[in-house]
Design an enzyme around this catalytic site. Structure first.
Site, PDB file in Angstrom:
ATOM      1  N   GLY A  61      38.131 -27.450 -22.629  1.00 20.79           N
ATOM      2  CA  GLY A  61      37.132 -28.011 -21.594  1.00 20.79           C
ATOM      3  C   GLY A  61      37.890 -29.029 -20.894  1.00 20.79           C
ATOM      4  N   HIS A  62      38.975 -29.543 -21.323  1.00 19.31           N
ATOM      5  CA  HIS A  62      39.266 -30.901 -20.494  1.00 19.31           C
ATOM      6  C   HIS A  62      40.865 -30.677 -20.216  1.00 19.31           C
ATOM      7  CE1 HIS A  62      40.006 -35.198 -20.281  1.00 19.31           C
ATOM      8  NE2 HIS A  62      38.917 -35.131 -20.163  1.00 19.31           N
ATOM      9  N   PHE A  63      41.283 -30.277 -19.374  1.00 17.67           N
ATOM     10  CA  PHE A  63      40.576 -29.338 -18.386  1.00 17.67           C
ATOM     11  C   PHE A  63      41.518 -28.080 -18.541  1.00 17.67           C
ATOM     12  CE2 PHE A  63      40.253 -33.776 -17.077  1.00 17.67           C
ATOM     13  CZ  PHE A  63      38.879 -33.739 -16.781  1.00 17.67           C
ATOM     14  N   VAL A  68      44.485 -32.298 -20.058  1.00 16.81           N
ATOM     15  CA  VAL A  68      44.745 -33.715 -20.088  1.00 16.81           C
ATOM     16  C   VAL A  68      44.244 -34.108 -21.322  1.00 16.81           C
ATOM     17  CG1 VAL A  68      44.352 -35.914 -19.220  1.00 16.81           C
ATOM     18  CG2 VAL A  68      44.945 -33.964 -17.674  1.00 16.81           C
TER      19      VAL A  68
END
EC number: 4.2.1.59
Length: 159
Positions: A61-63, A68
């Protein structure tokens, strides 16, 4: 920061592979953010290593389109490396083990993104300590380039 209340002479403790890191720190997957320690200098300083890989859960989810490593996890990695200094100090002095609790985070700056494939070095140095409170200054680096920095306060609580 408080003045140094202890005058012990640091002793070189060397390195720690992942098994030794897990003896020093209570954290486990997915929240153990130090893979090895390349230098522990008594209760003075420590260099921790984190190998960032794409298969870590935060990257879902990041990203997804441009992964990152979250800055807050860089700070946590610095805090865990600082915690290793505290725990090594306790073991070296044959004192009762303590839990290390993060108490303060100050002057945090993120300089560059960290991405999968990077190896992060957490350079932590004890600034001072008074009784159960310890203060550290740290930097996170990738290939010698500063990616983050912070000042961290921790409290040691006897188990």
């Amino acid at each position: 920061m408080e003045p140094d209340a202890m005058t012990e002479t640091p002793t070189e403790l060397g390195t720690a592979d992942i098994m030794r890191v897990m003896e020093l720190l209570p954290h486990r997957y997915p929240f153990l953010l130090v893979d090895r320690i390349t230098a522990i200098n008594g209760d003075d300083s420590c260099i921790g290593i984190k190998n960032v890989t794409i298969n870590e859960p935060q990257f879902t989810g990041h990203f997804p389109a441009m992964p990152v490593f979250p800055g807050v996890l860089l700070v946590e990695g610095m805090a865990q490396t600082a915690g290793a200094i505290c725990c090594a100090h306790k073991l070296q002095n044959n004192t009762k083990p303590s839990r290390v609790y993060l108490m303060t985070i100050d002057k945090v700056k993120f300089r560059k993104p960290v991405v999968p494939g990077d190896t992060v070095e957490y350079h932590m140095k004890k600034v001072s300590n008074r009784r159960f409170m310890w203060w550290f200054r740290g930097e996170a680096k990738v290939n010698g380039v500063l990616v983050a920095e912070a000042e961290i306060g921790a409290m040691l609580v006897t188990e």
